[in-house]
Write a protein that holds these residues in place. Structure first.
Motif, PDB file in Angstrom:
ATOM      1  N   ARG A 152       5.641   1.663   2.563  1.00  0.00           N
ATOM      2  CA  ARG A 152       5.065   0.518   1.904  1.00  0.00           C
ATOM      3  C   ARG A 152       5.096   0.642   0.391  1.00  0.00           C
ATOM      4  NH1 ARG A 152      -0.955  -0.382   2.568  1.00  0.00           N
ATOM      5  NH2 ARG A 152      -0.954   0.871   0.689  1.00  0.00           N
ATOM      6  N   PRO A 208      -9.631 -15.015   5.409  1.00  0.00           N
ATOM      7  CA  PRO A 208      -9.977 -13.852   6.230  1.00  0.00           C
ATOM      8  C   PRO A 208      -9.748 -12.539   5.488  1.00  0.00           C
ATOM      9  CG  PRO A 208      -7.926 -14.836   6.975  1.00  0.00           C
ATOM     10  CD  PRO A 208      -8.436 -15.704   5.896  1.00  0.00           C
ATOM     11  N   LEU A 209     -10.418 -11.515   5.989  1.00  0.00           N
ATOM     12  CA  LEU A 209     -10.383 -10.214   5.325  1.00  0.00           C
ATOM     13  C   LEU A 209      -9.067  -9.476   5.598  1.00  0.00           C
ATOM     14  CD1 LEU A 209     -12.379  -7.942   3.981  1.00  0.00           C
ATOM     15  CD2 LEU A 209     -12.379  -7.052   6.292  1.00  0.00           C
ATOM     16  N   VAL A 210      -8.459  -8.988   4.534  1.00  0.00           N
ATOM     17  CA  VAL A 210      -7.376  -8.013   4.635  1.00  0.00           C
ATOM     18  C   VAL A 210      -7.619  -7.066   3.484  1.00  0.00           C
ATOM     19  CG1 VAL A 210      -4.916  -7.578   4.674  1.00  0.00           C
ATOM     20  CG2 VAL A 210      -5.761  -9.811   5.277  1.00  0.00           C
ATOM     21  N   MET A 211      -8.055  -5.865   3.776  1.00  0.00           N
ATOM     22  CA  MET A 211      -8.417  -4.981   2.675  1.00  0.00           C
ATOM     23  C   MET A 211      -8.091  -3.548   3.043  1.00  0.00           C
ATOM     24  SD  MET A 211     -12.113  -4.585   0.908  1.00  0.00           S
ATOM     25  CE  MET A 211     -12.828  -4.184   2.460  1.00  0.00           C
ATOM     26  N   GLU A 212      -7.454  -2.884   2.118  1.00  0.00           N
ATOM     27  CA  GLU A 212      -7.156  -1.495   2.379  1.00  0.00           C
ATOM     28  C   GLU A 212      -8.414  -0.659   2.155  1.00  0.00           C
ATOM     29  OE1 GLU A 212      -3.617  -0.088   0.675  1.00  0.00           O
ATOM     30  OE2 GLU A 212      -3.812   1.830   1.710  1.00  0.00           O
ATOM     31  N   LEU A 213      -8.700   0.254   3.089  1.00  0.00           N
ATOM     32  CA  LEU A 213      -9.845   1.143   2.919  1.00  0.00           C
ATOM     33  C   LEU A 213      -9.310   2.515   2.515  1.00  0.00           C
ATOM     34  CD1 LEU A 213     -12.095   0.306   6.006  1.00  0.00           C
ATOM     35  CD2 LEU A 213     -11.888  -0.892   3.868  1.00  0.00           C
ATOM     36  N   ASN A 271       2.678   7.630   2.099  1.00  0.00           N
ATOM     37  CA  ASN A 271       2.831   6.293   2.672  1.00  0.00           C
ATOM     38  C   ASN A 271       4.000   5.608   1.996  1.00  0.00           C
ATOM     39  OD1 ASN A 271       2.253   4.132   4.221  1.00  0.00           O
ATOM     40  ND2 ASN A 271       0.382   3.540   3.153  1.00  0.00           N
ATOM     41  N   PHE A 324     -16.446  -3.989   4.476  1.00  0.00           N
ATOM     42  CA  PHE A 324     -15.866  -4.114   5.810  1.00  0.00           C
ATOM     43  C   PHE A 324     -16.930  -4.432   6.855  1.00  0.00           C
ATOM     44  CE2 PHE A 324     -14.675  -2.107   9.845  1.00  0.00           C
ATOM     45  CZ  PHE A 324     -13.454  -2.713  10.092  1.00  0.00           C
ATOM     46  N   LYS A 378     -14.668  -9.560   1.329  1.00  0.00           N
ATOM     47  CA  LYS A 378     -14.307  -8.915   0.073  1.00  0.00           C
ATOM     48  C   LYS A 378     -15.302  -9.203  -1.054  1.00  0.00           C
ATOM     49  CE  LYS A 378      -9.703  -7.606  -1.347  1.00  0.00           C
ATOM     50  NZ  LYS A 378      -8.406  -8.078  -1.790  1.00  0.00           N
ATOM     51  N   ASP A 390     -15.385   7.195   9.798  1.00  0.00           N
ATOM     52  CA  ASP A 390     -15.365   5.738   9.968  1.00  0.00           C
ATOM     53  C   ASP A 390     -15.851   5.286  11.331  1.00  0.00           C
ATOM     54  OD1 ASP A 390     -14.765   4.510   7.624  1.00  0.00           O
ATOM     55  OD2 ASP A 390     -12.611   4.815   7.812  1.00  0.00           O
ATOM     56  N   TYR A 426       0.849  -4.868  -4.346  1.00  0.00           N
ATOM     57  CA  TYR A 426       1.765  -4.467  -3.285  1.00  0.00           C
ATOM     58  C   TYR A 426       3.182  -4.979  -3.524  1.00  0.00           C
ATOM     59  CZ  TYR A 426      -2.417  -3.208  -0.706  1.00  0.00           C
ATOM     60  OH  TYR A 426      -3.596  -2.634  -0.316  1.00  0.00           O
ATOM     61  N   LEU A 461      -5.615  11.677   7.745  1.00  0.00           N
ATOM     62  CA  LEU A 461      -6.852  10.929   7.657  1.00  0.00           C
ATOM     63  C   LEU A 461      -7.822  11.132   8.801  1.00  0.00           C
ATOM     64  CD1 LEU A 461      -5.312   7.868   6.051  1.00  0.00           C
ATOM     65  CD2 LEU A 461      -7.497   8.793   5.342  1.00  0.00           C
TER      66      LEU A 461
END
Lengths: 81, 675
Positions: free
Chosen positions: B102, B496-501, B99, B388, B402, B286, B67, B279
């Motif tokens: 970002r 902690p989790l931070v994950m792009e799906l 997108n 997730f 993760k 989801d 990123y 999406l």
């Protein structure tokens, strides 16, 4: 309120992030930062939360979601975005 | 074609966010088949490729997704180090046009570094569908770099991209300046003064900003180079600025970059893609798949189905291969006898090749089905969802969500699974994830289960295999808990989790088949190399001394086996063939089956021979042992490479052998009491 209490299907504005330097930095770089509108997709209450930001979908653990402060926005505002 | 001069080679690097379609562009350019998965961290290592275009050779590198130029995990560090250190002619930043905000962040960061950049606005097909128009000319003008619209999926814009690379390869590197506001700018100047005469590939301004941002690696490097003064100055500036602003300076710097990006987007894009678009289908899926109550049961069900199908469909075909080998063995030995071939050659063909390697290859259909289903789950985008939904449980265990991705990948093979742990940013969590991964049952263990359940558990093969897989996960989980509470280095909070799906994508049948075949052919290749080698060693050792008689207790292999066998007495299989099979199974788990095949004269004989040695209970304890002790030589190698420590590698090996033995013994002893 913390993102932890965000309702699925609703949009919110991010107000601020709590937490250490590295923490907010990484989220910022992933596009999670104050002023951005997010949408809660799923929220299991005590587990991870799935949010939409622009066109990306990001999974956030409970610990993270507790440190992101959000504000609900009115439907009118949401439409304008 | 003209003979190419060496200096005609153009070095190109592809950089971009995870899931921006870098690997798709890489494949489209090189005509390659690099695996394009649909989960974060598909590319954890850079990939090199080459292609020719109008008398030029392009050496192209696909970098792991990142990123920013701040590295949080190893895969990101690989990308950043490459961008920062390697001298590339040109860097193509692949961005997801849907997108942009970002995605442009990385492009801007690379531009600040002073690199020669081409901006690739990828996924052009999707923005077109959504009626979003990006003014490419305007963007060129604003950023002062070439901008190309492409669609990796539809293969459009690629020749223009190549043309631009050729055209701009010698472009002067030029420093791109973001105005950070008067106060920060003054601080930057003061730090720059301290960096006078520095010999560094980076612009002084870039270094100054990085110190202000608190970039640990750059700070360490500058200190080593003797620029502690600059660092001290920067720290003074930071506290001064923070006192004045009242918030931290690094986020202010990030905000400034975003401010610039917003103004660029405002000038060049007619409307931003709204959350509602694109999406929605993905979101609907989801809502079910990541649902609070349904998420985990659905995941368990998918795994169960995977193993059931592996079993039933694979087994159907495997029977035919078995018949074929039987027929072939008879035919070849009959033919060899008529030609008067020596006895040793006959034995080598029927015991070694057909008996040993053949008894492993029989299971190719099962392995293909397993890979087909796993490839589908990966490519469709479910992998990230599984991580997730498991986050809550993983957290309770003391692991980040993760690290569930490496666990599922382990069902295929532990080697890439262990490598994929690179996406985990906390070093402690990564080490823990690596240490427990060998317990996840890989496809190489499958032949062992299939052989034994086929003989001893005919009525509930599927259930037994599923239980073994579950046991593997359970041992992994319990080990994680044990390590966390006993090993000081592994103690501490879970990141902690931070994950792009990624959005769900229906993968093309061709794509899934190629992906499956890549992995299945690895299995065949393994059968022809390492498994063959293992089996030949077993066969040779079984032949000597010649006086002893083939595969008898007095043969060399019998001696090895008899030496080890007493160890397994409490586990119920204290005969030498089993010890030898486990011993050579360290090379690769399939050799466990191959050894039995070689020693007992082929797959056909195993179903009559093995019941003489094993009971149902000891067959179970043997499978448990096979499941849990060291996966193979390759996995030991990768554990060493990824931990860079013999201490942890030795620990992993010793621990897994001990746990395997202990579990086998416990199961056998408890079984004896019950039955």
């Amino acid at each position: 309120m913390p993102l932890l209490y965000g309702k699925p299907g609703k949009q919110y504005e991010i107000v601020s992030l709590f937490g250490g330097r590295g923490f907010s930095r990484k989220l910022f770089e992933m596009g999670i930062r104050p002023g951005v509108i997010i949408k809660v997709i799923t929220n299991s209450g005590n587990g991870p939360i799935l949010v939409g930001i622009n066109n990306s979908r990001i999974g956030l653990g409970k610990g993270m979601a507790g440190k992101i402060i959000i504000n609900s926005i009115s439907i009118k505002e949401a439409k304008a975005i | 074609m003209k003979v190419l001069e060496k200096n005609d080679v153009i070095k190109v690097a592809l950089a971009g966010n995870p899931n921006s379609g870098k690997s798709t562009i890489f494949n489209a350019l090189t005509g390659g088949h690099a695996h394009v998965g649909n989960w974060p961290g598909v590319t954890v290592e850079k990939k090199d490729g080459e292609f020719n275009y109008s008398n030029h050779t392009f050496a192209i590198t696909d970098l792991p997704g990142t990123y920013s130029l701040t590295s949080y995990s190893i895969d990101e560090r690989i990308a950043r180090d490459f961008i920062v250190r390697e001298d590339q002619d040109i860097i193509v930043t692949v961005t997801d046009s849907t997108n942009l905000e970002r995605n442009l962040y990385l492009t801007i960061s690379i531009l600040e570094l002073g690199a020669n950049v081409i901006l690739d606005l990828n996924m052009a097909d999707i923005i077109e569908q959504n009626k979003i128009r990006i003014d490419v000319d305007k963007m060129k003008e604003v950023l002062e770099i070439p901008v190309v619209l492409t669609s990796g999926l539809k293969m459009t814009g690629l020749s223009e991209l190549k043309k631009r690379i050729v055209e701009f390869r010698n472009n002067q590197k030029r420093s791109f300046k973001i105005d950070y506001g008067r106060d920060i700018e003054e601080s930057i100047k003061r730090i720059e003064l301290e960096l006078e005469n520095i010999k560094s590939p980076y612009p002084k301004r870039f270094l100054s900003i990085k110190i202000l941002e608190g970039d640990v690696e750059i700070i360490e490097e500058l200190k080593k180079m003797g620029y502690s003064n600059a660092v001290d100055t920067a720290f003074r500036e930071i506290s001064k600025l923070e006192k004045k602003f009242g918030f931290d300076i690094e986020t202010e710097i990030v905000e400034k970059r975003y401010g610039l990006i917003e103004s660029i987007i405002h000038k060049c894009v007619n409307k931003a893609a709204t959350i509602e678009e694109r999406l929605t289908t993905s979101d609907k899926i989801d809502k079910i798949l990541t649902n609070k109550w349904l998420g985990i049961p659905i995941f368990a069900f998918m795994l169960w189905i995977t193993f059931q199908l592996t079993f039933t469909i694979g087994g159907f075909f495997a029977d035919y291969i078995d018949l074929f080998f039987g027929w072939f063995a008879g035919l070849s030995s009959g033919w060899l006898e008529t030609t008067g071939a020596p006895q040793w050659l006959l034995s080598f063909i029927s015991d070694g090749l057909i008996g040993g390697v053949g008894s492993v290859v029989i299971f190719l259909p099962n392995i293909m089905i397993l890979f087909l289903l796993l490839s589908f789950l990966e490519d469709v985008g479910y992998m990230a969802r599984a991580a997730f939904v498991m986050d809550r449980i993983m957290h309770a265990i003391g692991l980040p969500g993760k690290s569930f991705i490496p666990m599922i990948l382990g069902f295929g093979c532990n080697v890439p699974a262990i490598m994929s742990a690179r996406t985990i940013s906390s070093e402690r969590d990564r080490l823990l994830t690596i240490l427990i991964n060998p317990f996840v049952s890989c496809s190489a263990r499958l032949p062992v289960y299939l052989l034994f359940t086929g003989i001893f558990f005919k009525r509930n093969e599927g259930l037994v295999v599923f239980s073994l897989y579950s046991l593997g996960i359970l041992v992994a989980v319990l080990s994680a808990r044990l390590f966390k509470s006993t090993i000081p280095k592994l103690k501490g909070p879970v990141s902690p989790l931070v994950m792009e799906l990624p959005p769900y994508r229906l993968p093309s049948l061709k794509g899934v088949l190629i992906h499956m075949w890549e992995r299945s052919s690895q299995f065949l290749k393994k059968a022809g190399t390492i498994i063959l080698a293992g089996v030949v060693i077993v066969w040779l050792l079984a032949n000597f001394p010649l006086s002893a008689g083939y595969a008898s207790e007095a043969s060399l292999i019998g001696h090895i086996g008899k030496f080890l066998a007493p160890l397994f007495k409490p586990a119920g299989f204290a005969f030498w063939q089993a010890s030898v099979a486990l011993f050579f199974g360290i090379i690769a788990k399939e050799i466990v089956v191959g050894t039995f095949g070689t020693l007992f004269g082929g797959a056909g004989n195993l179903s009559t021979a093995l019941p003489h040695y094993f009971t149902q209970l000891s067959a179970l304890s043997f499978m448990v042992m096979s499941l849990l002790y060291i996966p193979c030589i390759a996995s030991i190698g990768v554990i060493y490479r990824e931990t860079n420590s013999w201490k942890w590698t030795t620990f992993s090996v010793a621990y897994s052998i001990f746990i395997g033995w202990l579990s086998a013994v416990v199961i056998y002893q408890i079984g004896l009491i019950i039955f």
